[in-house]
Scaffold this motif. Structure first.
Motif, PDB file in Angstrom:
ATOM      1  N   ASP A 133      76.014  -4.284  -8.487  1.00  0.00           N
ATOM      2  CA  ASP A 133      75.797  -5.669  -8.921  1.00  0.00           C
ATOM      3  C   ASP A 133      75.980  -6.725  -7.843  1.00  0.00           C
ATOM      4  N   PHE A 134      76.676  -6.419  -6.783  1.00  0.00           N
ATOM      5  CA  PHE A 134      76.969  -7.421  -5.761  1.00  0.00           C
ATOM      6  C   PHE A 134      75.985  -7.331  -4.613  1.00  0.00           C
ATOM      7  N   CYS A 135      75.514  -8.491  -4.182  1.00  0.00           N
ATOM      8  CA  CYS A 135      74.648  -8.554  -3.011  1.00  0.00           C
ATOM      9  C   CYS A 135      74.859  -9.915  -2.368  1.00  0.00           C
ATOM     10  N   TRP A 136      75.403  -9.927  -1.162  1.00  0.00           N
ATOM     11  CA  TRP A 136      75.619 -11.170  -0.444  1.00  0.00           C
ATOM     12  C   TRP A 136      74.352 -11.498   0.339  1.00  0.00           C
ATOM     13  N   LYS A 137      73.759 -12.649   0.019  1.00  0.00           N
ATOM     14  CA  LYS A 137      72.521 -13.044   0.691  1.00  0.00           C
ATOM     15  C   LYS A 137      72.724 -14.349   1.430  1.00  0.00           C
ATOM     16  N   GLU A 138      72.253 -14.356   2.641  1.00  0.00           N
ATOM     17  CA  GLU A 138      72.188 -15.576   3.430  1.00  0.00           C
ATOM     18  C   GLU A 138      70.716 -15.842   3.691  1.00  0.00           C
ATOM     19  N   PRO A 139      70.361 -17.095   3.979  1.00  0.00           N
ATOM     20  CA  PRO A 139      68.953 -17.398   4.234  1.00  0.00           C
ATOM     21  C   PRO A 139      68.352 -16.453   5.277  1.00  0.00           C
TER      22      PRO A 139
END
Length: 132
Positions: free
Chosen positions: A72-78
């Protein structure tokens, strides 16, 4: 692959090579332990003879947290595809029921740049996990 290279060079390698590998892993260990202990609520002792550490996290159930990180976790940066961290819940490494329930096993076989990124993503995961 890295393990095979180390194994081959431990037989054929020089003392200088072995010292360099030893120093590299000490450096990675120290970097990881210092980084983990800077994250609020996380504690890891300094392991003496392994390529991993057992870290206590500010969670009630590390198995649930590890599963959540992968599903469930996903760290997204531009501009990024998104990242997560993979750890092993530590309870399975104990014989006594209940021990390790809030602990994870983290290997430090990555280079320091990748370890730094993993520490950053772990901190973001813990923040999101606690606020859900």
């Amino acid at each position: 692959l890295q393990g095979q290279i180390v194994a081959e060079n431990s037989v054929d390698g020089t003392e200088d090579y072995q010292r360099a590998v030893y120093e590299e892993y000490l450096s990675r260990r120290d970097f990881l332990i210092e980084g983990l202990n800077r994250i609020p609520g996380v504690y890891s002792p300094n392991p003496d003879g392994a390529f991993y550490t057992i870290a206590s996290l500010p969670v009630d159930d590390a198995e649930d947290f590890c599963r959540w990180c992968l599903t469930d976790f996903c760290w997204k940066e531009p501009g990024s595809a998104g990242e997560t961290v993979m750890m092993a819940p530590a309870a399975g490494f104990y014989v006594t029921p209940g021990l390790g329930r809030n602990q994870v096993r983290i290997a430090y076989v990555l280079n320091k740049e990748d370890l730094a990124r993993a520490l950053f993503v772990l901190e973001k995961a813990l923040e999101q996990y606690k606020s859900r």
